[in-house]
Scaffold this motif. Structure first.
Motif, PDB file in Angstrom:
ATOM      1  N   GLY A  27       0.784  -1.235   0.000  1.00 52.80           N
ATOM      2  CA  GLY A  27       0.000   0.000   0.000  1.00 52.80           C
ATOM      3  C   GLY A  27       0.812   1.279   0.000  1.00 52.80           C
ATOM      4  O   GLY A  27       0.302   2.346   0.349  1.00 52.80           O
ATOM      5  N   LYS A  28       2.085   1.204  -0.405  1.00 50.34           N
ATOM      6  CA  LYS A  28       2.936   2.401  -0.394  1.00 50.34           C
ATOM      7  C   LYS A  28       2.371   3.500  -1.291  1.00 50.34           C
ATOM      8  O   LYS A  28       2.283   4.661  -0.894  1.00 50.34           O
ATOM      9  CB  LYS A  28       4.364   2.037  -0.840  1.00 50.34           C
ATOM     10  N   ARG A  34      -2.986   9.140  -0.807  1.00 48.85           N
ATOM     11  CA  ARG A  34      -3.875   9.670   0.241  1.00 48.85           C
ATOM     12  C   ARG A  34      -3.254  10.924   0.871  1.00 48.85           C
ATOM     13  O   ARG A  34      -3.950  11.910   1.115  1.00 48.85           O
ATOM     14  CB  ARG A  34      -4.107   8.598   1.308  1.00 48.85           C
ATOM     15  N   PHE A  35      -1.961  10.897   1.116  1.00 45.70           N
ATOM     16  CA  PHE A  35      -1.310  12.046   1.737  1.00 45.70           C
ATOM     17  C   PHE A  35      -1.206  13.226   0.765  1.00 45.70           C
ATOM     18  O   PHE A  35      -1.541  14.358   1.114  1.00 45.70           O
ATOM     19  CB  PHE A  35       0.089  11.661   2.232  1.00 45.70           C
ATOM     20  N   GLU A  39      -6.471  10.920  -2.191  1.00 45.73           N
ATOM     21  CA  GLU A  39      -7.126   9.988  -3.105  1.00 45.73           C
ATOM     22  C   GLU A  39      -6.817   8.548  -2.714  1.00 45.73           C
ATOM     23  O   GLU A  39      -5.816   8.264  -2.053  1.00 45.73           O
ATOM     24  CB  GLU A  39      -6.645  10.215  -4.552  1.00 45.73           C
ATOM     25  N   PHE A  40      -7.691   7.646  -3.161  1.00 45.02           N
ATOM     26  CA  PHE A  40      -7.457   6.214  -2.985  1.00 45.02           C
ATOM     27  C   PHE A  40      -7.991   5.527  -4.230  1.00 45.02           C
ATOM     28  O   PHE A  40      -9.149   5.715  -4.600  1.00 45.02           O
ATOM     29  CB  PHE A  40      -8.174   5.668  -1.740  1.00 45.02           C
ATOM     30  N   ALA A 159      -4.824   3.533   4.397  1.00 41.75           N
ATOM     31  CA  ALA A 159      -4.906   4.449   3.262  1.00 41.75           C
ATOM     32  C   ALA A 159      -6.348   4.509   2.768  1.00 41.75           C
ATOM     33  O   ALA A 159      -6.830   5.553   2.335  1.00 41.75           O
ATOM     34  CB  ALA A 159      -3.972   3.992   2.143  1.00 41.75           C
ATOM     35  N   LEU A 160      -7.052   3.380   2.853  1.00 41.29           N
ATOM     36  CA  LEU A 160      -8.451   3.321   2.405  1.00 41.29           C
ATOM     37  C   LEU A 160      -9.332   4.276   3.203  1.00 41.29           C
ATOM     38  O   LEU A 160     -10.091   5.073   2.643  1.00 41.29           O
ATOM     39  CB  LEU A 160      -8.977   1.884   2.526  1.00 41.29           C
ATOM     40  N   GLU A 161      -9.201   4.225   4.529  1.00 48.03           N
ATOM     41  CA  GLU A 161     -10.056   5.039   5.400  1.00 48.03           C
ATOM     42  C   GLU A 161      -9.376   6.345   5.840  1.00 48.03           C
ATOM     43  O   GLU A 161      -9.940   7.106   6.623  1.00 48.03           O
ATOM     44  CB  GLU A 161     -10.444   4.225   6.637  1.00 48.03           C
ATOM     45  N   ALA A 162      -8.175   6.585   5.336  1.00 52.84           N
ATOM     46  CA  ALA A 162      -7.399   7.797   5.657  1.00 52.84           C
ATOM     47  C   ALA A 162      -7.042   7.880   7.142  1.00 52.84           C
ATOM     48  O   ALA A 162      -6.843   8.963   7.687  1.00 52.84           O
ATOM     49  CB  ALA A 162      -8.142   9.060   5.224  1.00 52.84           C
TER      50      ALA A 162
END
Length: 223
Positions: A27-28, A34-35, A39-40, A159-162
């Motif tokens: 998930g890098k 996201r950062f 976005e995802f 990353a999905l849910e931030a």
């Protein structure tokens, strides 16, 4: 504490290069997306070689540009990406908390990182995909123990849910800022043998990868 600047022509005070490393598919790229862009992408493809994104933040009222490098996790790219450690002042060691093997490989990635990067680089261990709690294969305690032993920051993210993504990056960037601003302050009160201020020598490290940057001389972020 820190907030994102909008589009602006303001002078950038610091540029910090941070590398994302770890096995493929942990998930890098999603953490970076996201950062940097909030976005995802559910259909994300494997990173080929190296990509990077930037995001400018305010830290202690200074404009800090984070230059985040996303390195491929596949073995065949590792010889290529090793050069990109040069000049990095921060690193995110990322594993997938649902894949024990990706965590077990952290020691090897850390060894490679320390072999190529400045010895004082700021490192955070990240257990990604915390939204998949029912599939957890890496106990939080195992990761905390590893992080403490190796003197790393540690955080679990999604990353999905931030979840904790911005916090993780800001923690690393703020720590880099504290180290470097202290170094710059010290340099500002010193003079070299010619009698001139060494301030410029202290600030050169903010432009990673330059031919004569201090980061390549092992003097990047000493406290």
């Amino acid at each position: 504490m820190s907030n994102l600047y909008g589009d602006f022509n303001q002078k950038i005070d610091y540029v910090f290069k941070v590398v994302l490393i770890g096995d493929s598919a942990v998930g890098k790229s999603q953490l970076l997306a996201r950062f940097a862009r909030n976005e995802f992408n559910v259909d994300s493809k494997a990173t080929i070689g190296v990509e990077f994104q930037t995001k400018t933040l305010a830290i202690d009222q200074k404009a800090v540009k984070a230059q985040i490098w996303d390195t491929a996790g596949q073995e065949r790219y590792r010889a290529v990406t090793s050069a990109y450690y040069r000049g990095a002042v921060g690193a995110m060691l990322v594993y997938d908390m649902t894949k024990r093997q990706s965590f077990d490989h952290m020691a090897r990635w850390l060894e490679e990182l320390r072999g190529h990067a400045d010895k004082n680089i700021v490192i955070m261990l990240i257990g990604n995909k915390s939204d998949l709690g029912s599939l957890r294969a890496v106990p939080t305690e195992d990761a905390q123990e590893f992080a403490e032993r190796e003197n790393l920051f540690f955080m679990e993210t999604s990353a999905l849910e931030a979840t904790n993504v911005e916090t993780a990056f800001l923690t690393v960037l703020t720590d880099i800022y504290k180290i470097i601003s202290k170094k710059t302050l010290t340099a500002n009160t010193d003079t070299d043998s010619t009698g001139s201020s060494t301030l410029l020598k202290g600030t050169k490290i903010i432009v990673p990868g330059g031919p004569d940057s201090a980061a390549q001389k092992g003097g990047c972020c000493g406290s």
